[in-house]
Design a protein around this motif. Structure first.
Motif, PDB file in Angstrom:
ATOM      1  N   TYR A 284       4.570 -52.009 -24.676  1.00  0.00           N
ATOM      2  CA  TYR A 284       5.263 -52.600 -23.538  1.00  0.00           C
ATOM      3  C   TYR A 284       6.658 -53.010 -23.993  1.00  0.00           C
ATOM      4  CZ  TYR A 284       0.591 -53.156 -21.497  1.00  0.00           C
ATOM      5  OH  TYR A 284      -0.671 -52.929 -21.006  1.00  0.00           O
ATOM      6  N   THR A 288      10.236 -56.938 -21.077  1.00  0.00           N
ATOM      7  CA  THR A 288       9.345 -57.134 -19.933  1.00  0.00           C
ATOM      8  C   THR A 288       8.431 -58.330 -20.158  1.00  0.00           C
ATOM      9  OG1 THR A 288       9.389 -54.795 -19.313  1.00  0.00           O
ATOM     10  CG2 THR A 288       7.512 -56.095 -18.549  1.00  0.00           C
ATOM     11  N   MET A 371      10.395 -51.276 -17.779  1.00  0.00           N
ATOM     12  CA  MET A 371       9.185 -50.460 -17.653  1.00  0.00           C
ATOM     13  C   MET A 371       9.544 -49.037 -17.246  1.00  0.00           C
ATOM     14  SD  MET A 371       6.463 -52.306 -18.412  1.00  0.00           S
ATOM     15  CE  MET A 371       4.997 -51.778 -17.509  1.00  0.00           C
ATOM     16  N   ILE A 392       0.964 -56.282 -15.911  1.00  0.00           N
ATOM     17  CA  ILE A 392       1.730 -55.232 -16.583  1.00  0.00           C
ATOM     18  C   ILE A 392       0.724 -54.204 -17.069  1.00  0.00           C
ATOM     19  CG2 ILE A 392       3.541 -54.780 -18.284  1.00  0.00           C
ATOM     20  CD1 ILE A 392       3.722 -57.888 -18.603  1.00  0.00           C
ATOM     21  N   HIS A 394      -0.705 -50.539 -18.624  1.00  0.00           N
ATOM     22  CA  HIS A 394      -0.367 -49.451 -19.541  1.00  0.00           C
ATOM     23  C   HIS A 394      -0.716 -48.131 -18.859  1.00  0.00           C
ATOM     24  CE1 HIS A 394      -0.718 -46.800 -23.120  1.00  0.00           C
ATOM     25  NE2 HIS A 394       0.342 -47.492 -23.472  1.00  0.00           N
TER      26      HIS A 394
END
Length: 480
Positions: A284, A288, A371, A392, A394
């Motif tokens: 990530y 973010t 992102m 958030i 993946h």
């Protein structure tokens, strides 16, 4: 006040009659007194906004059978319009229109569109109502009204004073370091007083959070950050999937944010997930994580006795911040609109060296942009009853079809479950449809000899009979 009459088609009428009476919508008969209807309008305005349709009869509630029976004409609705306009005037927050069905004998349905308001709205009985699900809940207790005022941004818990020693903020290591770096010519106590962080000899919540070395001593259970690691991709973490005891991060907000972002990053580096190239680390953007955790800490409601929670799952990170979205902010406009629930905290933490909120008001936009640069999907923002959760995930930005074909570049076959893991799609049948589309386009074919629960697909070779595409229902579990 002139209200527009809008003609709607038969399919629009059917959609309105089939609406769920829920958090954002309500349907009422013309026979209900205007005073009672003001409860619904006020409740929607005090929550997240919504729509009210007046002129719909409930024939059979259990079967959800309804009839369109509106006002015979515009003049017959004058009593309702006048009652509404006196409390909820036409403008930015409230709009009214009449809907006319194809059969004009069915009458006019009064359609009221209500926005989430910045102020607390009261019904004609003088009471405050808030929409929760399909109900308009009266708020009569002082603590409920206080929480609503904070949600509206009218008041903020940060300005409340606390029974704590003045020295805890006027003689702390944090304030001394801050003064030396930022205002070397000023003394802490006069400066804190000038900033309205000291009132009648007591520090405010903002003062403690910003400048106390250990604000948790005076503000327990509402000023820390808890970090969890769940070894699962399920929607909820459990005690069994918890990798270790939750980590509690304390200290002043400036130190908390830095420490929490670093601890979370360290935990994420240890997570491995199965991707097209085998076991891969989750990645990530650091910015973010930083911006979302910063936003959760600075804009939470400190009047709620709960901490900020950061949960690291196998496939996502969730950051939960106590308190609903403030004032006019919604999940839809949060990236475009600005409102600081804790104005003093936001302003003063920005004075620290290398502040966590460098670009004031742009944090979430920065998080979303980062992102996109990694070709990951946008974070998801959702509002719970008394908190805001930012998720958030993946998940790559590619289409499911692209992810399937990418997987097959380095693997012999792929299953329905693997696609759901890669894409986040929850429905087996939706993945079936994707397989069938790719098979029809001669991109993949079913692996011979594998069916039922072990069914799999591989790159197209031309050596397998074409798949007959059966209809796929949204119901059922599916076999592959």
């Amino acid at each position: 006040m002139s209200i527009q009459v809008v003609r709607v088609e038969a399919n629009d009428v059917a959609k309105i009659l089939d609406l769920d009476e829920a958090h954002f919508s309500d349907l009422k008969s013309v026979d209900i007194a205007p005073g009672k209807l003001t409860k619904s309008i006020a409740a929607l305005a005090n929550a997240d906004g919504g729509e009210l349709y007046i002129g719909i009869d409930e024939v059979d509630k259990t079967k959800r059978l309804r009839e369109w029976r509106g006002f015979p004409g515009v003049e017959e609705a004058n009593g309702h319009v006048q009652a509404f306009d006196g409390l909820f005037p036409l403008g930015q927050d409230f709009s009214y229109e009449f809907l006319q069905a194809p059969d004009i004998a069915l009458g006019l349905v009064l359609h009221v569109t209500i926005q989430k308001t910045r102020t607390v709205m009261r019904a004609s009985d003088g009471k405050v109502y808030v929409r929760r699900g399909a109900q308009s809940i009266p708020y009569t207790l002082p603590e409920d009204l206080d929480r609503l005022s904070r949600n509206k941004g009218i008041t903020s818990f940060e300005s409340q004073t606390v029974q704590a020693p003045i020295d805890s903020v006027a003689n702390s290591e944090t304030i001394i370091g801050f003064m030396l770096a930022v205002t070397p010519s000023a003394e802490p106590l006069p400066w804190l007083t000038k900033q309205l962080l000291i009132h009648q000899g007591k520090p405010t919540v903002a003062a403690l959070l910003l400048f106390s070395d250990e604000p948790q001593a005076a503000l327990p259970k509402r000023s820390a950050i808890k970090i969890y690691r769940y070894k699962t991709a399920e929607s909820q973490g459990t005690r069994e999937s918890l990798a270790f005891d939750p980590i509690t991060v304390e200290g002043c907000l400036y130190d908390q944010i830095r420490a929490s972002v670093q601890r979370t990053s360290d935990i994420i580096e240890q997570v491995r997930v199965l991707g097209p190239q085998g076991l891969e680390p989750i990645t990530y953007p650091h910015v973010t994580l930083h911006e979302i955790i910063t936003n959760a800490v600075l804009h939470r409601d400190y009047g709620i006795a709960d901490d900020v929670h950061v949960r690291v799952f196998d496939n996502r990170v969730e950051v939960e911040s106590p308190g609903r979205l403030p004032a006019h902010i919604t999940e839809m406009n949060i990236l475009d609109e600005r409102f600081a629930r804790n104005g003093s905290i936001v302003r003063l933490i920005n004075k620290f060296p290398d502040p966590p909120n460098k670009d004031v008001g742009e944090g979430l936009n920065t998080a979303f942009s980062a992102m996109k640069k990694l070709k990951l999907r946008d974070p998801i923002i959702r509002q719970a009853d008394n908190s805001v959760i930012v998720e958030i995930r993946h998940q790559k930005l590619g289409t499911p079809e692209e992810l399937i074909m990418e997987w097959l570049e380095s693997h012999d076959e792929i299953t329905n479950k693997r696609v759901r893991d890669l894409t986040g799609i929850g429905s087996e049948n939706e993945v079936k449809r994707i397989f069938y589309r790719l098979a029809e386009a001669k991109q993949i074919e079913r692996v011979p000899g594998k069916g039922g629960g072990s069914a799999a697909w591989r790159n197209y070779t031309g050596g397998v009979e074409p798949v007959d595409i059966p209809p796929v229902s949204d119901e059922g579990t599916g076999l592959f």
